[in-house]
Design an enzyme around this catalytic site. Structure first.
Site, PDB file in Angstrom:
ATOM      1  N   GLY A  14      92.476  14.777  -1.731  1.00 28.12           N
ATOM      2  CA  GLY A  14      92.023  14.557  -0.364  1.00 28.12           C
ATOM      3  C   GLY A  14      93.006  15.129   0.630  1.00 28.12           C
ATOM      4  N   VAL A  16      95.696  13.828   2.180  1.00 26.95           N
ATOM      5  CA  VAL A  16      97.114  13.599   1.897  1.00 26.95           C
ATOM      6  C   VAL A  16      97.576  14.463   0.729  1.00 26.95           C
ATOM      7  CG1 VAL A  16      98.834  11.916   1.118  1.00 26.95           C
ATOM      8  CG2 VAL A  16      97.148  11.268   2.842  1.00 26.95           C
ATOM      9  N   HIS A 179     106.121  -0.396   3.616  1.00 26.52           N
ATOM     10  CA  HIS A 179     105.544   0.713   4.366  1.00 26.52           C
ATOM     11  C   HIS A 179     104.359   0.119   5.120  1.00 26.52           C
ATOM     12  CE1 HIS A 179     103.853   4.487   5.548  1.00 26.52           C
ATOM     13  NE2 HIS A 179     102.828   4.407   4.719  1.00 26.52           N
TER      14      HIS A 179
END
Length: 319
Positions: A14, A16, A179
């Site tokens: 995809g 990323v 994160h």
């Protein structure tokens, strides 16, 4: 790890994943690349598109193709970015159950291939899914690396540099822990060209309120980007390249990656963003800073948040 040509496999073609791949081939970090995706046509189309760069790159690679999990067996590094994307207004932890199931499936296929190399994971929520992958595969914890707070820290450095009107490469500043929303700004370790940020505060160049605002902006940068263009991918793509390059070239670089805590910073049994040495064996050692009392408290809270999400992920993959 084999010492001939370097082979990198991407799972998840995809935005990323392909941003990572584009960054990696432009930096010439490997010789062979393989793309794997749940939608084979996406992998094939991106492989063909990226192959068009071979004739003009200053550091051309040998091959790039769409493949399957059998290609993982002799890979040096596998990068996993697969999973559904974060939606507008959604936190990374909201994605945990569905993406945990996807990660379990991926981990089982990779283990079945006989893979012996290093895995770098960016699928969200990355801290939780890195642990899911390591537990499902049973791989050596040091050979499994989450992207951690590499991107978060890069955002913090850029924003602080803009405030101080210096180049971002001159700034050392770090976000640790999740994160995500609970990440901790470790201002006690921040500096510009070796001068502690505390000196800038005492000199009246910047205020603590400015630093608090910068931390908030860095932590919520993904939300802003997603609102504007529906997804974030360029920044993390380059950060993944930085991690993989450190592995392939055995740099022993210190990066804010997702490493597994075994009592470091007073926490254990989870992956989260901490400073660690990265080389051909994965994350080799966690560097333990002396955090301030407030920083340690916030880090503990971040780990508690992650532990709750880990419980949800484990429950999801049992079904």
């Amino acid at each position: 790890m084999k010492k001939t040509s370097n082979k990198v496999v991407l799972v998840g073609a995809g935005a990323v994943g392909t941003s990572f791949m584009y960054s990696a081939i432009n930096q010439g970090i490997a010789s062979e690349y393989v793309l794997i995706d749940a939608f084979p046509q996406a992998a094939q189309g991106n492989a063909l598109d990226l192959a068009d760069t071979m004739a003009v790159l200053p550091q051309p690679f040998t091959s790039i193709k769409a493949g399957d999990y059998s290609d993982c067996k002799d890979a040096d590094v596998i990068v996993i970015t697969a999973g559904r994307p974060q939606k507008d207004g959604e936190t990374r932890l909201d994605m945990v159950a569905g993406n945990a199931v996807i990660m379990k499936s991926i981990g089982e296929e990779i283990k079945k291939s006989g893979f012996k190399g290093i895995t770098v994971i960016a699928s969200n929520p990355v801290d939780v899914l890195t642990l899911v992958y390591q537990e499902v595969t049973g791989f050596d914890q040091h050979k499994v690396i989450g992207s951690g707070t590499t991107l978060d820290s890069a955002r913090l450095r850029r924003l602080l540099a803009e405030k101080l009107n210096v180049g971002a490469e001159s700034v050392d500043a770090f976000l640790a822990g999740e994160h995500g929303d609970s990440s901790v700004a470790v201002w006690s370790r921040a500096s510009v060209m070796g001068q502690p940020i505390s000196k800038y505060i005492s000199d009246g160049v910047i205020k603590q309120a400015d630093l608090d605002k910068i931390r908030e902006e860095a932590v919520h940068m993904a939300y802003k980007i997603i609102e504007l263009k529906r997804a974030t991918f360029y920044g993390i793509g380059v950060c993944l390249t930085r991690i993989v390059k450190a592995v392939l070239r055995n740099e022993r670089a210190t990066l804010m990656v997702g490493a597994k805590l075994n009592g470091e910073y007073g926490n254990k049994d989870l992956f989260t963003g901490v400073p660690a040495i990265i080389g051909e064996n994965g994350w080799e050692k966690i560097i333990e800073w002396d955090l301030t009392k407030d920083e340690q408290k916030l880090f503990n809270e971040s780990c508690t948040t992650l532990s709750a999400a880990i419980s949800k992920a484990r429950e999801a993959i049992k079904k």
